[in-house]
Design a protein around this motif. Structure first.
Motif, PDB file in Angstrom:
ATOM      1  N   LYS A 129       0.838  -1.199   0.000  1.00  0.00           N
ATOM      2  CA  LYS A 129       0.000   0.000   0.000  1.00  0.00           C
ATOM      3  C   LYS A 129       0.877   1.256   0.000  1.00  0.00           C
ATOM      4  CE  LYS A 129      -3.802   2.373   0.780  1.00  0.00           C
ATOM      5  NZ  LYS A 129      -4.692   2.721  -0.303  1.00  0.00           N
ATOM      6  N   LYS A 130       1.945   1.182   0.790  1.00  0.00           N
ATOM      7  CA  LYS A 130       2.813   2.342   0.881  1.00  0.00           C
ATOM      8  C   LYS A 130       3.531   2.592  -0.451  1.00  0.00           C
ATOM      9  CE  LYS A 130       6.537   4.488   3.347  1.00  0.00           C
ATOM     10  NZ  LYS A 130       7.325   4.619   4.558  1.00  0.00           N
ATOM     11  N   ALA A 131       3.951   1.518  -1.075  1.00  0.00           N
ATOM     12  CA  ALA A 131       4.643   1.674  -2.361  1.00  0.00           C
ATOM     13  C   ALA A 131       3.716   2.338  -3.385  1.00  0.00           C
ATOM     14  CB  ALA A 131       5.110   0.315  -2.866  1.00  0.00           C
ATOM     15  N   GLN A 132       2.456   1.884  -3.355  1.00  0.00           N
ATOM     16  CA  GLN A 132       1.456   2.469  -4.248  1.00  0.00           C
ATOM     17  C   GLN A 132       1.252   3.951  -3.948  1.00  0.00           C
ATOM     18  OE1 GLN A 132      -2.408   0.778  -3.773  1.00  0.00           O
ATOM     19  NE2 GLN A 132      -2.034  -0.743  -5.363  1.00  0.00           N
ATOM     20  N   ALA A 133       1.162   4.238  -2.653  1.00  0.00           N
ATOM     21  CA  ALA A 133       0.942   5.616  -2.219  1.00  0.00           C
ATOM     22  C   ALA A 133       2.103   6.498  -2.671  1.00  0.00           C
ATOM     23  CB  ALA A 133       0.796   5.674  -0.701  1.00  0.00           C
ATOM     24  N   SER A 134       3.314   5.984  -2.509  1.00  0.00           N
ATOM     25  CA  SER A 134       4.495   6.758  -2.884  1.00  0.00           C
ATOM     26  C   SER A 134       4.496   7.046  -4.378  1.00  0.00           C
ATOM     27  CB  SER A 134       5.774   6.016  -2.511  1.00  0.00           C
ATOM     28  OG  SER A 134       5.800   5.793  -1.127  1.00  0.00           O
ATOM     29  N   LYS A 135       4.027   6.064  -5.131  1.00  0.00           N
ATOM     30  CA  LYS A 135       3.994   6.247  -6.572  1.00  0.00           C
ATOM     31  C   LYS A 135       3.024   7.386  -6.927  1.00  0.00           C
ATOM     32  CE  LYS A 135       3.753   3.404 -10.690  1.00  0.00           C
ATOM     33  NZ  LYS A 135       2.396   3.792 -11.105  1.00  0.00           N
TER      34      LYS A 135
ATOM     35  N   ASP B  29      -2.770  16.585   0.837  1.00  0.00           N
ATOM     36  CA  ASP B  29      -4.228  16.609   0.859  1.00  0.00           C
ATOM     37  C   ASP B  29      -4.661  15.801   2.077  1.00  0.00           C
ATOM     38  OD1 ASP B  29      -6.911  16.115   0.639  1.00  0.00           O
ATOM     39  OD2 ASP B  29      -6.864  15.594  -1.498  1.00  0.00           O
ATOM     40  N   PRO B  30      -5.218  16.467   3.081  1.00  0.00           N
ATOM     41  CA  PRO B  30      -5.511  15.768   4.337  1.00  0.00           C
ATOM     42  C   PRO B  30      -6.568  14.677   4.189  1.00  0.00           C
ATOM     43  CG  PRO B  30      -6.378  18.013   4.394  1.00  0.00           C
ATOM     44  CD  PRO B  30      -5.580  17.889   3.134  1.00  0.00           C
ATOM     45  N   GLU B  31      -7.314  14.695   3.091  1.00  0.00           N
ATOM     46  CA  GLU B  31      -8.341  13.671   2.914  1.00  0.00           C
ATOM     47  C   GLU B  31      -7.838  12.491   2.085  1.00  0.00           C
ATOM     48  OE1 GLU B  31     -12.247  15.132   1.980  1.00  0.00           O
ATOM     49  OE2 GLU B  31     -11.970  16.909   3.237  1.00  0.00           O
ATOM     50  N   ASP B  32      -6.575  12.546   1.684  1.00  0.00           N
ATOM     51  CA  ASP B  32      -6.016  11.472   0.880  1.00  0.00           C
ATOM     52  C   ASP B  32      -4.961  10.743   1.704  1.00  0.00           C
ATOM     53  OD1 ASP B  32      -4.771   9.840  -0.962  1.00  0.00           O
ATOM     54  OD2 ASP B  32      -4.949  11.308  -2.588  1.00  0.00           O
ATOM     55  N   MET B  33      -5.321   9.594   2.227  1.00  0.00           N
ATOM     56  CA  MET B  33      -4.422   8.876   3.120  1.00  0.00           C
ATOM     57  C   MET B  33      -3.091   8.528   2.442  1.00  0.00           C
ATOM     58  SD  MET B  33      -5.148   5.372   5.125  1.00  0.00           S
ATOM     59  CE  MET B  33      -4.405   5.007   6.680  1.00  0.00           C
ATOM     60  N   ASP B  34      -3.129   8.341   1.134  1.00  0.00           N
ATOM     61  CA  ASP B  34      -1.898   8.003   0.428  1.00  0.00           C
ATOM     62  C   ASP B  34      -0.821   9.064   0.627  1.00  0.00           C
ATOM     63  OD1 ASP B  34      -2.834   5.639  -0.426  1.00  0.00           O
ATOM     64  OD2 ASP B  34      -3.095   6.199  -2.541  1.00  0.00           O
ATOM     65  N   HIS B  35      -1.235  10.310   0.658  1.00  0.00           N
ATOM     66  CA  HIS B  35      -0.245  11.373   0.859  1.00  0.00           C
ATOM     67  C   HIS B  35       0.447  11.202   2.208  1.00  0.00           C
ATOM     68  CE1 HIS B  35      -2.194  14.394  -2.174  1.00  0.00           C
ATOM     69  NE2 HIS B  35      -1.992  13.198  -2.679  1.00  0.00           N
ATOM     70  N   TYR B  36      -0.370  10.893   3.207  1.00  0.00           N
ATOM     71  CA  TYR B  36       0.197  10.711   4.543  1.00  0.00           C
ATOM     72  C   TYR B  36       1.134   9.505   4.554  1.00  0.00           C
ATOM     73  CZ  TYR B  36       0.462  10.489   9.641  1.00  0.00           C
ATOM     74  OH  TYR B  36       0.912  10.475  10.942  1.00  0.00           O
ATOM     75  N   LEU B  37       0.699   8.430   3.947  1.00  0.00           N
ATOM     76  CA  LEU B  37       1.531   7.217   3.915  1.00  0.00           C
ATOM     77  C   LEU B  37       2.836   7.467   3.174  1.00  0.00           C
ATOM     78  CD1 LEU B  37      -1.136   4.437   3.191  1.00  0.00           C
ATOM     79  CD2 LEU B  37      -0.019   4.950   5.372  1.00  0.00           C
ATOM     80  N   ALA B  38       2.744   8.190   2.064  1.00  0.00           N
ATOM     81  CA  ALA B  38       3.940   8.442   1.272  1.00  0.00           C
ATOM     82  C   ALA B  38       4.963   9.245   2.059  1.00  0.00           C
ATOM     83  CB  ALA B  38       3.573   9.166  -0.019  1.00  0.00           C
ATOM     84  N   ARG B  39       4.474  10.047   2.990  1.00  0.00           N
ATOM     85  CA  ARG B  39       5.403  10.820   3.817  1.00  0.00           C
ATOM     86  C   ARG B  39       5.643  10.104   5.149  1.00  0.00           C
ATOM     87  NH1 ARG B  39       6.749  16.050   2.488  1.00  0.00           N
ATOM     88  NH2 ARG B  39       6.373  16.879   4.553  1.00  0.00           N
ATOM     89  N   ASP B  40       5.810   8.817   5.075  1.00  0.00           N
ATOM     90  CA  ASP B  40       6.148   7.968   6.222  1.00  0.00           C
ATOM     91  C   ASP B  40       5.095   7.946   7.305  1.00  0.00           C
ATOM     92  OD1 ASP B  40       8.489   7.112   5.067  1.00  0.00           O
ATOM     93  OD2 ASP B  40       9.631   8.822   5.845  1.00  0.00           O
TER      94      ASP B  40
END
Ligand code: FMN
Ligand code: SF4
Ligand code: SF4
Ligand code: FES
Ligand code: FES
Lengths: 623, 162
Positions: free
Chosen positions: A16-22, A155-166
């Motif tokens: 999931k994190k790899a996807q988010a980072s992408k 974007d606080p509503e996009d969890m991927d952004h949070y995940l991508a930033r560790d």
């Protein structure tokens, strides 16, 4: 959950994190331009939603594809609405005080014609085209952003952004530790509670951890009642996952499987984003990802009572009762919600924890002062040029905050008078304290408190007697009424202060105020009553001469106390008649284009004329 | 035991639901909640009256709230309240005769950096002056609030002084 399931979770999280980072990299370096608009409640109040609508209309009209992101607030509120644009090949450019019209021009120029209108800053690392780096702007440069690191960026509503930033890395580290070891780490960081009292967080957790109970609770205090403070709102709106992650770390440390977030109902956007964050974290499986961890969390909305920020009142309120405090001990860590061991931490305390876990206790303890480690957010407001949300290492001086970051008093002709720290429970500090480092001990020694981080700057047009009366009026109305020193004491204080403001007081009244203050501080049940006298005590201590002027000379040098002032119109008046039409009591007369006159017999001294005059023609005078 | 405590925990959320949906907590609504939670009606009112969020009379059509939090107080919130009192002809806590407007004071909306702040229904207005405010009020209702100051649509502060 067995170890196979655990390994499976780890793997799915990495995936999931790899996807988010992408996705995150694509946003930052991909070929589609991105427009970021600061759309927290503050940004919206400044007109952010109109800006967004205008950007969308413009890109459609000029047939350019662009992504529009709503981000949280990045801090310099006086520049709002803030709009950033990243166009491939250029750094992210930041535009300030954007209106719908300006937004359309900027977008059409940059994305349509490829022409760059001048931004206030850029987000690149290197120098760029004579434009300053955003984080080198005078307001930003002295800051150290730890808890605010994501605010305005993701974007606080996009969890991927949070995940991508560790995101959630801190939690994953924490949950792999034994609770005892985790608490040691937090103790070593030196972090103290950011909700006001500054109690060491690790020590609070340890007390709760040591209790034997089948159920424990973790509560996030998001009641933020201090009028003039909005640090917690900004963090919740700009980076809700950080607060949730902090709660999960704390829950693991103390062994709580249930959590509550008590958020004031005046913050609907924060509540919406917290709900979203909770749902996303749940569906990712974070709430039950380890054999020794299980968590569920609920949001409770406050119902408009300041005292419910106090921890025992807050607990009563969650239980569905009147929000009255009760005596401590027992402390909530021993006997809290439904009588069970409970830790209550402030939003900022919790939001800081993931950073401590990710980067280590000694990294965190490397920031800040001897007994006050780390960084602290403040809302810098009032009569200061650059208002906003800031984060600095503790130990920074008030002067640096107010003058270097805030740019000093709003009007150069009206010098700095005082700064209120700690809200209604805090004190009003004069110029002489500007060079003191901000830490818990210094502020207490000055008669104030750190509080949650409200900093209200006052200039020569702020009357300290009026400010003291203002705060006491506030605490009097918010007193829950359970104990006499607070209920009666605040009322008597308001009466005396009102008399001073009207010129019906004598010098004995100052002693009375001081004595009463002692009684309240000693005898009140909770910190609301105990600290309510602080604004009065400090203004008398530092500005006694102003009190005496009111009492002896019937004079308010700041031009605030109505009994002592008169409004007149001077020769700068152009006769535009704006004030005439605005006056609620029809006290102004004058012919078109001729100097207007105020009938002092009719004037109710409301100040409306002065606030609408564009030519500084209305003067306020005190003998 | 668990269900009993949880029941009671629903009291404030239920009151909030009613307050939001109907704009106030009517006697009937309080009775309904009391029945549902199996607690006395006096309990319901006892809790509701503690919290400023709950109103016991039907509201006007538009809600105008002036922030008098510290930042707004220092930057002239009171002046705005005076202007509104005259525009609407009512004081804080009151409703206009035609039930078009409620006027209230609040202690901080969390937009202190934009002080002074006023909300008209769900819209938060930052850095307001009496003229800008009048325009917003006129927009909100076909109110009888008289045009204030200059008739230009733009805010005089924008093309005049700071
Ligand atoms: C009248 C009163 C109001 C308070 N309001 C708040 C508040 O809005 N937010 C907050 O975090 N703490 C508030 N506190 C402090 C809490 O009681 C408690 O100390 C704090 O939430 C603990 O969290 P911390 O250790 O992380 O600081 C208030 C205290 C009093 C006496
Ligand atoms: S000090 Fe004031 S607010 Fe606190 S319990 Fe006593 S009356 Fe209530
Ligand atoms: S202070 Fe108020 S009442 Fe007096 S002249 Fe100005 S607008 Fe009118
Ligand atoms: S930019 Fe939103 S609080 Fe400041
Ligand atoms: S003081 Fe008015 S919004 Fe905070």
């Amino acid at each position: 959950m067995n170890s196979a399931e655990l390994a499976e979770f780890r793997q799915s999280f990495s995936g999931k994190k790899a996807q988010a980072s992408k996705r995150w990299d694509d946003l930052n370096t991909g070929s589609t331009p991105v427009v970021y608009v600061g759309a927290g409640s503050c940004g919206r109040a400044a007109g952010a939603m109109d800006v967004i609508a205008s950007v969308e209309k413009t890109t459609e009209r000029i047939k350019v594809k662009a992504r529009v992101l709503q981000v949280g607030c990045i801090g310099p509120c006086y520049l709002e609405p803030l709009m950033d644009i990243r166009k491939p090949g250029l750094p992210r450019l930041s535009y300030a005080n954007v209106t719908a019209k300006k937004a359309a021009e900027i977008v059409e120029a940059l994305l349509g014609r490829g022409e760059m209108l001048k931004p206030v800053g850029h987000f690149g690392e290197q120098a760029f085209d004579g434009i300053e780096r955003f984080f080198d702007l005078p307001m930003m440069k002295p800051q150290v952003r730890v808890v605010l690191r994501n605010c305005g960026i993701i974007d606080p509503e996009d969890m991927d952004h949070y995940l991508a930033r560790d995101g959630y890395e801190g939690f994953l580290k924490a949950v792999a530790m034994q609770p005892d070891q985790l608490i040691q780490e937090v103790e070593a960081s030196g972090i103290r509670g950011r909700g006001g009292a500054g109690f060491p967080t690790g020590r609070k957790w340890r007390t709760c951890y040591e209790q034997k109970a089948e159920q424990k609770y973790m509560i996030c205090n998001a009641d933020e009642g201090d009028p003039g403070a909005f640090m917690n709102r900004s963090l919740l709106e700009g980076d809700p996952h950080a607060v949730l992650e902090g709660m999960m770390i704390a829950a693991h440390a103390i062994g709580a499987s249930r959590g509550y977030i008590y958020c004031r109902s005046e913050y609907p956007l924060a509540i919406k984003r917290l709900n979203q964050a909770i749902a996303d974290a749940r569906s990712l499986g974070l709430f039950r990802c380890f054999p020794n961890f299980e968590f569920e969390v609920k949001i409770k909305e406050g119902a408009g009572a300041f005292v419910c920020g106090e921890e025992t009142a807050l607990i009563a309120s969650i239980e569905g009762k009147r929000g009255s405090p009760r005596p401590r001990p027992p402390y909530p860590a021993v006997e809290g919600l439904y009588g069970k061991p409970t830790v209550i931490n402030n939003v900022e305390t919790l939001g800081t924890l993931p950073n401590i876990l990710r980067n280590g206790a000694s990294w965190y303890a490397g920031h800040g002062a001897e007994k006050s480690k780390g960084t602290k957010t403040f809302s810098l407001v009032g009569k200061v040029k650059r208002t906003g949300l800031i984060e600095v290492p503790l130990g920074t001086t008030l002067r640096k905050v107010i003058f270097d970051i805030g740019g000093g008093p709003i009007n150069d002709a009206k010098p700095f008078k005082a700064v209120q720290t700690g809200g209604p429970s805090g004190g009003c500090l004069p110029e002489a304290y500007l060079d003191k480092p901000i830490d818990y001990e210094n502020l207490a020694a000055a008669g104030s408190i750190m509080g949650s981080g409200g900093l209200i700057v006052m200039d020569q047009e702020t009357c300290v007697v009026d400010i003291a009366a203002y705060f006491l009026d506030f605490t009097q109305k918010e007193s829950c009424g359970k104990c006499t020193p607070c209920r009666v004491g605040t009322r008597v204080m308001v009466d005396i202060l009102e008399r001073i403001k009207k010129g019906d007081a004598d010098e004995d009244d100052l002693d009375k105020l001081e004595r009463l203050g002692e009684t309240m501080s000693k005898g009140s049940l909770c910190a609301l009553g105990k600290s309510a006298p602080n604004p009065v005590k400090t203004t008398i201590r530092y500005f006694r001469d102003e009190y005496l002027e009111h009492i002896r000379d019937r004079r308010c040098r700041s031009g605030v106390c109505k009994e002592f002032i008169t409004f007149t119109i001077n020769a700068q008046c152009t006769g535009c008649a704006v004030c005439l039409r605005a006056c609620p009591s029809n006290a102004i007369t004058g012919l078109k284009k001729e100097q207007h006159v105020i009938d002092t017999a009719k004037c109710i001294k409301c100040g409306v004329c002065r606030s609408v005059c564009q030519f500084d023609a209305v003067e306020v005078k005190s003998p | 035991m668990e269900t009993v405590t949880n029941n009671r925990e629903q009291l404030i959320p239920l009151l909030q639901q009613v307050q939001r949906r109907e704009g106030y907590v009517s006697h009937e609504a309080a009775t309904r909640i009391a029945d549902q939670l199996k607690i006395a009606e006096s309990e319901v009112f006892g809790v509701a009256s503690f919290y400023a969020q709950f109103k016991f009379y039907p509201p006007g059509k538009n809600a105008v709230r002036v922030c008098l939090g510290t930042a707004c107080h220092v930057r002239g919130g009171q002046v705005l309240l005076s202007a509104l009192e005259r525009d609407l002809g009512i004081g804080p806590g009151q409703t206009t005769k035609d039930r078009q407007f409620d006027l209230d004071r609040v202690a901080c909306l969390g937009c202190c950096a934009l002080a002074p702040v006023v909300t008209v229904n769900d819209e938060i207005l930052g850095q307001v002056n009496p003229n800008k405010l009048s325009a917003a009020i006129r927009r909100a209702g076909k109110s009888k609030a008289p045009a204030r100051g200059d008739e230009r649509e733009s805010d005089p502060a924008e093309d005049g002084k700071e």
